[in-house]
Design a protein around this motif. Structure first.
Motif, short mmCIF file in Angstrom:
data_model
loop_
_atom_site.label_atom_id
_atom_site.label_comp_id
_atom_site.label_asym_id
_atom_site.label_seq_id
_atom_site.Cartn_x
_atom_site.Cartn_y
_atom_site.Cartn_z
N LEU A 37 0.83 -1.21 0.00
CA LEU A 37 0.00 0.00 0.00
C LEU A 37 0.86 1.25 0.00
CD1 LEU A 37 -2.87 -0.96 2.48
CD2 LEU A 37 -2.97 -0.86 -0.01
N GLN A 38 1.94 1.23 0.74
CA GLN A 38 2.83 2.39 0.84
C GLN A 38 3.40 2.77 -0.52
OE1 GLN A 38 6.14 1.76 3.48
NE2 GLN A 38 7.08 3.73 3.02
N PHE A 39 3.75 1.75 -1.31
CA PHE A 39 4.40 2.01 -2.59
C PHE A 39 3.48 1.79 -3.80
CE2 PHE A 39 7.91 1.03 0.33
CZ PHE A 39 8.68 2.17 0.15
N CYS A 40 2.21 1.50 -3.53
CA CYS A 40 1.25 1.25 -4.61
C CYS A 40 1.78 0.21 -5.59
CB CYS A 40 0.90 2.54 -5.35
SG CYS A 40 0.14 3.79 -4.31
N PHE A 41 2.39 -0.81 -5.02
CA PHE A 41 3.01 -1.88 -5.80
C PHE A 41 2.85 -3.16 -5.00
CE2 PHE A 41 6.73 -4.34 -7.34
CZ PHE A 41 6.46 -4.30 -8.70
N GLN A 42 2.45 -4.22 -5.64
CA GLN A 42 1.98 -5.40 -4.93
C GLN A 42 3.07 -6.18 -4.20
OE1 GLN A 42 -0.25 -8.00 -7.47
NE2 GLN A 42 -1.04 -9.24 -5.78
N TYR A 43 4.33 -6.03 -4.62
CA TYR A 43 5.35 -6.94 -4.12
C TYR A 43 6.52 -6.23 -3.45
CZ TYR A 43 2.74 -9.82 -7.44
OH TYR A 43 1.74 -10.45 -8.13
N VAL A 44 6.26 -5.59 -2.32
CA VAL A 44 7.32 -4.97 -1.52
C VAL A 44 7.14 -5.40 -0.06
CG1 VAL A 44 8.50 -2.86 -0.82
CG2 VAL A 44 7.37 -2.96 -3.05
N PHE A 45 8.18 -5.96 0.53
CA PHE A 45 8.18 -6.34 1.93
C PHE A 45 9.33 -5.64 2.65
CE2 PHE A 45 6.57 -10.05 -0.43
CZ PHE A 45 5.34 -10.24 0.19
N ARG A 46 9.19 -5.52 3.98
CA ARG A 46 10.30 -4.98 4.78
C ARG A 46 10.58 -5.93 5.94
NH1 ARG A 46 11.89 -1.47 9.12
NH2 ARG A 46 9.81 -1.65 10.05
N SER A 47 11.85 -6.21 6.13
CA SER A 47 12.27 -7.04 7.25
C SER A 47 13.35 -6.30 8.03
CB SER A 47 12.79 -8.40 6.77
OG SER A 47 13.90 -8.23 5.89
N VAL A 48 13.53 -6.67 9.29
CA VAL A 48 14.54 -6.04 10.15
C VAL A 48 15.49 -7.11 10.65
CG1 VAL A 48 14.95 -4.63 12.20
CG2 VAL A 48 12.89 -4.25 10.82
N HIS A 49 16.79 -6.79 10.62
CA HIS A 49 17.83 -7.77 10.97
C HIS A 49 18.86 -7.16 11.92
CE1 HIS A 49 16.42 -10.31 7.57
NE2 HIS A 49 16.09 -9.14 7.09
N ASN A 50 19.49 -8.00 12.70
CA ASN A 50 20.56 -7.57 13.59
C ASN A 50 21.91 -7.69 12.90
OD1 ASN A 50 19.38 -6.72 16.05
ND2 ASN A 50 19.00 -8.84 16.64
N ARG A 51 22.74 -6.68 13.07
CA ARG A 51 24.12 -6.77 12.63
C ARG A 51 24.88 -7.71 13.58
NH1 ARG A 51 25.02 -4.25 7.61
NH2 ARG A 51 24.15 -2.15 7.62
N VAL A 52 25.68 -8.59 13.02
CA VAL A 52 26.37 -9.59 13.83
C VAL A 52 27.37 -8.96 14.77
CG1 VAL A 52 27.95 -11.54 13.76
CG2 VAL A 52 26.03 -11.44 12.16
N GLU A 53 28.17 -8.02 14.28
CA GLU A 53 29.28 -7.48 15.07
C GLU A 53 28.83 -6.48 16.12
OE1 GLU A 53 32.22 -5.91 12.46
OE2 GLU A 53 32.63 -7.84 11.51
N ASN A 54 27.91 -5.58 15.76
CA ASN A 54 27.58 -4.50 16.68
C ASN A 54 26.16 -4.55 17.22
OD1 ASN A 54 26.03 -3.56 14.49
ND2 ASN A 54 27.69 -2.25 13.76
N GLY A 55 25.35 -5.47 16.71
CA GLY A 55 24.00 -5.60 17.21
C GLY A 55 23.04 -4.54 16.73
N HIS A 56 23.49 -3.63 15.88
CA HIS A 56 22.62 -2.60 15.34
C HIS A 56 21.58 -3.22 14.42
CE1 HIS A 56 25.93 0.68 15.98
NE2 HIS A 56 25.42 0.25 17.10
#
Length: 204
Positions: free
Chosen positions: A169-188
């Motif tokens: 809905l945000q991009f008016c395009f059917q195929y966009v996902f968002r995921s969140v990941h941890n950086r291995v070294e710094n945890g960011h």
């Protein structure tokens, strides 16, 4: 500052990543039916997309260079969208992966999309100074609903809290996902947008 996120980037990061995603989507939509009729290698499709992005970037108030096959240490990033002419560490990286009918599978997602893509961001091999990046999946042959289903099932397993966001809905395009990941070294935390591009669509 060298080797850090620019102080101003926090204020504008959302608009920058959104503009680049919209640019990717519009450039994909501009690929001709003639080009879509040809099953291309990943690097050829990537280069084609970047050339269109370069032509259209002014429409999104983007004045910085867009490069491909840019290096970071021993790795080569597929698409590198710079956001600061004075700092080479300031860029939004889009890593590209190609899917065909025979490899829309859990094993391929694990090995190629995660192992040779997402994991490189988590390990700070790509975009180590940024907190936003993206992945682009080119579907050259096969069924888009199957690919979308694969992402909906497997992508949460790689994300923090086993959750992904549907950004269609945000991009008016059917195929966009968002995921969140941890950086291995710094945890960011790193926010990854995933854009699925169906090259089987609108073929002549």
């Amino acid at each position: 500052m060298k080797n850090s996120i620019p102080s101003w980037f926090g204020l504008f990061k959302s608009s920058y990543i959104e503009n680049y995603i919209l640019l990717v989507i519009e450039s994909y939509q501009s690929i001709s039916a003639e080009s879509r009729s040809i099953t291309k290698k990943e690097e050829d499709r990537r280069t084609e997309l970047v050339e269109i992005m370069r032509c259209k970037k002014n429409e999104y108030n983007i004045c910085f260079p867009i490069a491909y096959e840019s290096g970071e240490k021993t790795k080569r990033m597929d698409i590198c969208c710079y956001i600061d002419n004075m700092n080479e560490d300031s860029y939004i990286c889009f890593e590209c992966k190609r899917f065909i009918k025979s490899n829309i599978t859990k094993s391929n997602f694990e090995k190629e999309y995660y192992g040779e893509g997402i994991k490189r961001f988590e390990n700070n091999e790509y975009s180590r100074h940024m907190n936003e990046a993206g992945m682009i999946a080119f579907l050259e042959t096969g069924d888009m609903d199957k690919l979308k289903g694969l992402f909906e099932k497997e992508l949460p397993e790689k994300s923090i809290n086993k959750v992904i966001e549907d950004c269609s809905l945000q991009f008016c395009f059917q195929y966009v996902f968002r995921s969140v990941h941890n950086r291995v070294e710094n945890g960011h935390e790193l926010s990854l947008h995933h854009i699925l591009l169906d090259l089987t669509k609108n073929r002549s």
